[in-house]
Design an enzyme around this catalytic site. Sequence first.
Site, PDB file in Angstrom:
ATOM      1  N   GLU A 102       0.804  -1.224   0.000  1.00 41.43           N
ATOM      2  CA  GLU A 102       0.000   0.000   0.000  1.00 41.43           C
ATOM      3  C   GLU A 102       0.841   1.281   0.000  1.00 41.43           C
ATOM      4  OE1 GLU A 102      -4.227  -0.459   1.608  1.00 41.43           O
ATOM      5  OE2 GLU A 102      -2.951  -0.984   3.302  1.00 41.43           O
ATOM      6  N   HIS A 121      -0.547   5.652   7.550  1.00 43.14           N
ATOM      7  CA  HIS A 121      -1.711   4.810   7.227  1.00 43.14           C
ATOM      8  C   HIS A 121      -1.835   3.759   8.321  1.00 43.14           C
ATOM      9  CE1 HIS A 121      -4.543   2.079   5.548  1.00 43.14           C
ATOM     10  NE2 HIS A 121      -3.655   1.117   5.404  1.00 43.14           N
ATOM     11  N   HIS A 123      -4.783   0.944  10.619  1.00 49.90           N
ATOM     12  CA  HIS A 123      -6.079   0.281  10.789  1.00 49.90           C
ATOM     13  C   HIS A 123      -6.535   0.495  12.227  1.00 49.90           C
ATOM     14  CE1 HIS A 123      -4.084  -2.681   7.735  1.00 49.90           C
ATOM     15  NE2 HIS A 123      -4.419  -1.544   7.170  1.00 49.90           N
ATOM     16  N   HIS A 192     -11.641  -0.499   6.317  1.00 50.53           N
ATOM     17  CA  HIS A 192     -10.193  -0.719   6.223  1.00 50.53           C
ATOM     18  C   HIS A 192      -9.416   0.055   7.296  1.00 50.53           C
ATOM     19  CE1 HIS A 192      -6.444  -0.451   3.334  1.00 50.53           C
ATOM     20  NE2 HIS A 192      -6.109  -0.676   4.571  1.00 50.53           N
TER      21      HIS A 192
END
Length: 261
Positions: A102, A121, A123, A192
């Site tokens: 990603e 980024h 979760h 996500h």
Amino acid sequence: MRVFTLLAMGLWLGNAPLMAQPTSAGAPDPQAVEDLVAASRVLADLGVVDGFGHVSVRHDKDPNRFLMSRSMAPALVKADDVLEFDLDGVAVDAKGQAVFLERFIHSEIYKARPDVKAVVHSHSPSVIPFGVSKTRLQPIYHMSSFMGVDVPVFEIRDVEGPGSDLLVRNRKLGAALAKVLEDKTVALMRGHGSVTVGTSLPQVVFRAYYAEMNARLQSEAIKLGEVTYLTPEEAAAAAKTNDALVMRPWEVWKRKAMKPE
Ligand code: MN
């Protein structure tokens, strides 16, 4: 035979530019690498990332390059694990190591947002409900004022239809996410996680942590009944105040994260 030769030539010529590796912008500031290592570990210590998630920083010598670790758990990142990428997500020299699938989240945001110097980024769990329900994530206290009052949600189905694995695994998806993020500091990714951006590593870590904290507190507050959120004016004013204070928590987080084991 001739057709074959022409085809082979075409493939060779056609692939040559794709196979060319980007050149390095040169050695980054060692302080930036140290802070990137610290940011990875801090985010793990704070529970924003676990075995998954990543943080990056724009290269101090070239705005068209950024630094990010090889594909690994953030808590274990060391300076040797840091790689250089171009804004198409191509590693300058991956040294035969795996890179994050990603990474396009980072590369496309750096491409679209010249003001952004660092990206997280994750979760992180508390924000997930706000990406999948009609309840919008909104600042309920001053620490998360940087979110503004309109946190966008990236819906991968708008790009990929109903069958994706939810991962931002190519440039097209990264660009679509960057478009949804627009000029904001946080975007949720439905089903996500989220992406947070900032003008420095200390600031982006602060933002990733307090976005998660806000989500946790907002879920709690909603259970109690009607919630009073910050006004846009309060959010703007508090965000300005906090931007001058991001080094205070950073110093203690970094010190703890970098303690020798
Ligand atoms: Mn992810």
